[in-house]
Structure formats: structure tokens, C-alpha cells
Motif scaffolding. Structure first.
Motif, PDB file in Angstrom:
ATOM      1  N   ALA A  66       0.808  -1.220   0.000  1.00 31.05           N
ATOM      2  CA  ALA A  66       0.000   0.000   0.000  1.00 31.05           C
ATOM      3  C   ALA A  66       0.849   1.282   0.000  1.00 31.05           C
ATOM      4  O   ALA A  66       0.445   2.303  -0.550  1.00 31.05           O
ATOM      5  CB  ALA A  66      -0.940  -0.017   1.203  1.00 31.05           C
ATOM      6  N   GLU A 109       1.747   8.133  -2.020  1.00 33.79           N
ATOM      7  CA  GLU A 109       2.026   9.446  -2.624  1.00 33.79           C
ATOM      8  C   GLU A 109       1.115   9.746  -3.819  1.00 33.79           C
ATOM      9  O   GLU A 109       1.175  10.831  -4.386  1.00 33.79           O
ATOM     10  CB  GLU A 109       3.506   9.544  -3.009  1.00 33.79           C
ATOM     11  CG  GLU A 109       4.391   9.722  -1.782  1.00 33.79           C
ATOM     12  CD  GLU A 109       5.843   9.313  -2.018  1.00 33.79           C
ATOM     13  OE1 GLU A 109       6.684  10.205  -2.179  1.00 33.79           O
ATOM     14  OE2 GLU A 109       6.108   8.098  -2.062  1.00 33.79           O
ATOM     15  N   PHE A 122      -3.411   1.173   5.086  1.00 33.77           N
ATOM     16  CA  PHE A 122      -4.261   0.796   6.213  1.00 33.77           C
ATOM     17  C   PHE A 122      -3.727   1.325   7.536  1.00 33.77           C
ATOM     18  O   PHE A 122      -4.458   1.394   8.511  1.00 33.77           O
ATOM     19  CB  PHE A 122      -4.402  -0.720   6.280  1.00 33.77           C
ATOM     20  CG  PHE A 122      -5.422  -1.239   5.306  1.00 33.77           C
ATOM     21  CD1 PHE A 122      -6.186  -0.387   4.545  1.00 33.77           C
ATOM     22  CD2 PHE A 122      -5.612  -2.604   5.183  1.00 33.77           C
ATOM     23  CE1 PHE A 122      -7.123  -0.865   3.646  1.00 33.77           C
ATOM     24  CE2 PHE A 122      -6.551  -3.096   4.293  1.00 33.77           C
ATOM     25  CZ  PHE A 122      -7.300  -2.228   3.525  1.00 33.77           C
TER      26      PHE A 122
HETATM   27  P1  NAD Z   1       0.309  -1.536   5.138  1.00 32.46           P
HETATM   28  O1  NAD Z   1      -0.786  -0.515   5.168  1.00 32.46           O
HETATM   29  O2  NAD Z   1       0.328  -2.632   6.136  1.00 32.46           O
HETATM   30  O3  NAD Z   1       1.736  -0.822   5.226  1.00 32.46           O
HETATM   31  C1  NAD Z   1       2.088   0.225   4.382  1.00 32.46           C
HETATM   32  C2  NAD Z   1       3.595   0.421   4.489  1.00 32.46           C
HETATM   33  O4  NAD Z   1       3.948   1.462   3.605  1.00 32.46           O
HETATM   34  C3  NAD Z   1       4.080   0.816   5.889  1.00 32.46           C
HETATM   35  O5  NAD Z   1       5.209   0.018   6.217  1.00 32.46           O
HETATM   36  C4  NAD Z   1       4.485   2.291   5.712  1.00 32.46           C
HETATM   37  O6  NAD Z   1       5.597   2.645   6.535  1.00 32.46           O
HETATM   38  C5  NAD Z   1       4.873   2.307   4.241  1.00 32.46           C
HETATM   39  N1  NAD Z   1       4.743   3.613   3.602  1.00 32.46           N
HETATM   40  C6  NAD Z   1       3.897   4.637   3.895  1.00 32.46           C
HETATM   41  N2  NAD Z   1       4.092   5.662   3.042  1.00 32.46           N
HETATM   42  C7  NAD Z   1       5.064   5.269   2.177  1.00 32.46           C
HETATM   43  C8  NAD Z   1       5.703   5.877   1.056  1.00 32.46           C
HETATM   44  N3  NAD Z   1       5.359   7.105   0.642  1.00 32.46           N
HETATM   45  N4  NAD Z   1       6.681   5.191   0.407  1.00 32.46           N
HETATM   46  C9  NAD Z   1       7.042   3.926   0.807  1.00 32.46           C
HETATM   47  N5  NAD Z   1       6.484   3.312   1.858  1.00 32.46           N
HETATM   48  C10 NAD Z   1       5.485   3.963   2.540  1.00 32.46           C
HETATM   49  O7  NAD Z   1       0.278  -2.112   3.661  1.00 32.46           O
HETATM   50  P2  NAD Z   1       0.592  -3.547   3.110  1.00 32.46           P
HETATM   51  O8  NAD Z   1       1.878  -4.035   3.684  1.00 32.46           O
HETATM   52  O9  NAD Z   1       0.434  -3.425   1.645  1.00 32.46           O
HETATM   53  O10 NAD Z   1      -0.601  -4.491   3.687  1.00 32.46           O
HETATM   54  C11 NAD Z   1      -1.939  -4.097   3.880  1.00 32.46           C
HETATM   55  C12 NAD Z   1      -2.991  -4.751   2.982  1.00 32.46           C
HETATM   56  O11 NAD Z   1      -3.964  -3.780   2.592  1.00 32.46           O
HETATM   57  C13 NAD Z   1      -2.463  -5.260   1.681  1.00 32.46           C
HETATM   58  O12 NAD Z   1      -3.193  -6.342   1.275  1.00 32.46           O
HETATM   59  C14 NAD Z   1      -2.731  -4.097   0.740  1.00 32.46           C
HETATM   60  O13 NAD Z   1      -2.862  -4.476  -0.586  1.00 32.46           O
HETATM   61  C15 NAD Z   1      -4.057  -3.564   1.213  1.00 32.46           C
HETATM   62  N6  NAD Z   1      -4.197  -2.141   0.839  1.00 32.46           N
HETATM   63  C16 NAD Z   1      -4.088  -1.808  -0.499  1.00 32.46           C
HETATM   64  C17 NAD Z   1      -4.178  -0.490  -0.894  1.00 32.46           C
HETATM   65  C18 NAD Z   1      -4.026  -0.180  -2.374  1.00 32.46           C
HETATM   66  O14 NAD Z   1      -4.390  -1.018  -3.207  1.00 32.46           O
HETATM   67  N7  NAD Z   1      -3.482   0.973  -2.754  1.00 32.46           N
HETATM   68  C19 NAD Z   1      -4.375   0.527   0.057  1.00 32.46           C
HETATM   69  C20 NAD Z   1      -4.517   0.154   1.412  1.00 32.46           C
HETATM   70  C21 NAD Z   1      -4.408  -1.201   1.788  1.00 32.46           C
END
Ligand code: NAD
Ligand code: ZN
Length: 260
Positions: free
Chosen positions: A31, A36, A42
Motif C-alpha cells: 500500500a 504518494e 491501512f
Molecule cells: P500496510 O498498510 O500494512 O503498510 C504500508 C507500508 O507502507 C508501511 O510500512 C508504511 O511505513 C509504508 N509507507 C507509507 N508511506 C510510504 C511511502 N510514501 N513510500 C514507501 N512506503 C510507505 O500495507 P501492506 O503491507 O500493503 O498491507 C496491507 C494490505 O492492505 C495489503 O493487502 C494491501 O494491498 C491492502 N491495501 C491496499 C491499498 C491499495 O491497493 N493501494 C491501500 C490500502 C491497503
């Protein structure tokens, strides 16, 4: 230059050497890579009306059985947020990397389509996609787009449309907590992680299993792993490196240092 900047530059320079040499790169994203682009992770606090809900309680079959309209409304809202978002510099750099001599496979935990919209062609979605709903009862995927409606406002409940075949309720085609990963995607992801020589792990907390096994699988098979995350990554093993910065900031720098 302050200490943090020096550390970041040194980390990027070391990572650029690995990227320069790598022939088969896996980019494993979570995620954080879409943060950005304005899509909340989450772990970011949700704003507005949805702040009352915990995603982990909305993302389960049980939540859907208890209040399908609440869950369907939540997904329509998330789809709307994704549709309004644009790929950022990190998604774009990864797509450019895919046009070079190296073999590049993206394995994403994300349910958005920002890698594809940035131009990446080989993307494995471990947790499904917001674009493909299915029937909660018989799993059939709808053949038309009539389910794809706009939502009136954030936080609203919306009755899910019905399946053409069995009249069951449509649900989002994504993997909920406690559900199995799509087996073809999972097998391909494991095989790719095994055969790569470098894995970039970008914007993932590493807390969601079994997806979090992917970087470990690469390490076990002799690849190097570089984590890009503004939050500290602890307990790094041999061949494991961490760059403390955001995806949009680090990926273009890394690519230009590696001569991509
Ligand atoms: P997570 O929410 O558990 O963790 C997100 C990670 O991203 C954290 O470690 C955080 O420090 C880091 N982070 C935050 N901003 C950042 C940036 N600008 N650059 C790099 N890193 C950054 O997410 P996860 O590990 O993907 O697991 C959560 C679950 O929820 C997954 O299945 C995910 O696919 C889903 N989810 C998906 C979306 C999406 O599709 N965009 C959004 C929210 C959650
Ligand atoms: Zn059905």
C-alpha cells in the motif's frame, strides 16, 4: 549535508550497484507505494466518515454477510479514490525499468491499478483487483459493467448488485482477511521470487501473510533484497538492505544512480 541525508545517499548508492548488475528483478509492492498518489494505507488514519470503521473488520466474509451494503459502499468509495488517483514517480520508474534489458516482474499486494496505468506489463496481483467483482455465492464474474456505479457520497451504504446467474450478491473480487490467495498468482509469485537475483520491497509493512513470504523466498534462494520504506525496517539479514525514504523520492534516484 546532514547525517540522515548521508545515510540515504549511501544506501541508494549501494542499492544502485545491485540494481545495475541485476538481470531478473522482482518489484514487490504494498500500500505504501500508492500513498504518494493519495491512496491511504491501512496504517494511515482514515479521514471523514470512514474513520469510524476499521478496514480489517470490513474486509471479511463475515462483515459482508452481516452488512453487505456497508461493505459494497466501502469498495465503491475505494474504487472512486483509485480512479481519481494517478501513478506517481515510483510506479513510473518501475514501468521504465521494465523497458530495459532486465526481466522485471511486479508482484503487488495492492488492489489498485496504478502499476498498469504507469505502463508495467507484467503485474501479479496477489490480493485481487478492485476492477473484477464476483458473486458471493457462486463466484461467477459479471459479464457486463452494470455493477460499476458512482457513489453519491463517502461513507454511504449501497446495496450490491445481483449475480446474473444465481441472483446472489456481488462482492469485490479481492482477497479478504482469512481467505486464500488466488492459487495461480501465488504459484507464479513464488516461482518468480525464487528465480530473481534482486527483489525491491517497496511500501509494505511485511505484516500480511502469506504475501510477506515473497521477500523471504527470494532471500532463501540467494537474491538480495532492498526495502524502501520511510519507517525503519529492523532485523536485516545477510543480503538485505533498507533505504529509509518514500517510494516516490527513492525510486527515481535509485534508477538514475543505476543508469536506468
Ligand atoms: P500496510 O498498510 O500494512 O503498510 C504500508 C507500508 O507502507 C508501511 O510500512 C508504511 O511505513 C509504508 N509507507 C507509507 N508511506 C510510504 C511511502 N510514501 N513510500 C514507501 N512506503 C510507505 O500495507 P501492506 O503491507 O500493503 O498491507 C496491507 C494490505 O492492505 C495489503 O493487502 C494491501 O494491498 C491492502 N491495501 C491496499 C491499498 C491499495 O491497493 N493501494 C491501500 C490500502 C491497503
Ligand atoms: Zn452467482
Amino acid at each position: 549535508m546532514n547525517e540522515t541525508n548521508t545515510e540515504l545517499r549511501e544506501g541508494l548508492a549501494a542499492a544502485a550497484v545491485l540494481l545495475g548488475k541485476a538481470r531478473h528483478v522482482v518489484v514487490f509492492t504494498g500500500a505504501g507505494i500508492s500513498a504518494e498518489s493519495g491512496i491511504p494505507t491501512f496504517r494511515d488514519p482514515l479521514t471523514g466518515l470512514w474513520a469510524r470503521y476499521d478496514p480489517e473488520t470490513l474486509e471479511t466474509p463475515r462483515a459482508f454477510r452481516e452488512d453487505a451494503a456497508l461493505v459494497w459502499g466501502w469498495y465503491l468509495w475505494r474504487r472512486m479514490k483509485v480512479a481519481q488517483a494517478l501513478p506517481n514517480a515510483a510506479h513510473k520508474t518501475i514501468a521504465t525499468l521494465g523497458t530495459t534489458q532486465r526481466e522485471v516482474t511486479v508482484i503487488t499486494q495492492n488492489i489498485d491499478d496504478l502499476h498498469e496505468r504507469a505502463g508495467s506489463s507484467d503485474v501479479i496481483h496477489l490480493h485481487g483487483s478492485l476492477d473484477i467483482p464476483k458473486c458471493f455465492a457462486c463466484h461467477r464474474i459479471p459479464t457486463d459493467e452494470s455493477w460499476n456505479t458512482d457513489i453519491a457520497a463517502e461513507g454511504v451504504r449501497v446495496e450490491p448488485p445481483r449475480c446474473e446467474r444465481c441472483k446472489g450478491k456481488l462482492r469485490p473480487g479481492i482477497v479478504w482477511f482469512g481467505e486464500d490467495l488466488p492459487s495461480r498468482a501465488w504459484k507464479r509469485a513464488l516461482a518468480t521470487a525464487k528465480s530473481c537475483d534482486l527483489l525491491l520491497s517497496i511500501g509494505t509493512s511485511g505484516l500480511v501473510y502469506p504475501a510477506a513470504e515473497i521477500p523471504r523466498e527470494a532471500l532463501r534462494n540467494g537474491a538480495s533484497v532492498i526495502h524502501i520504506n520511510p519507517a525503519p525496517v529492523t532485523q536485516l539479514g545477510v543480503n538485505e538492505y533498507a533505504i529509509a525514504g518514500t517510494a516516490g523520492q527513492c525510486m527515481p534516484l535509485l534508477a538514475s544512480l543505476a543508469g536506468v
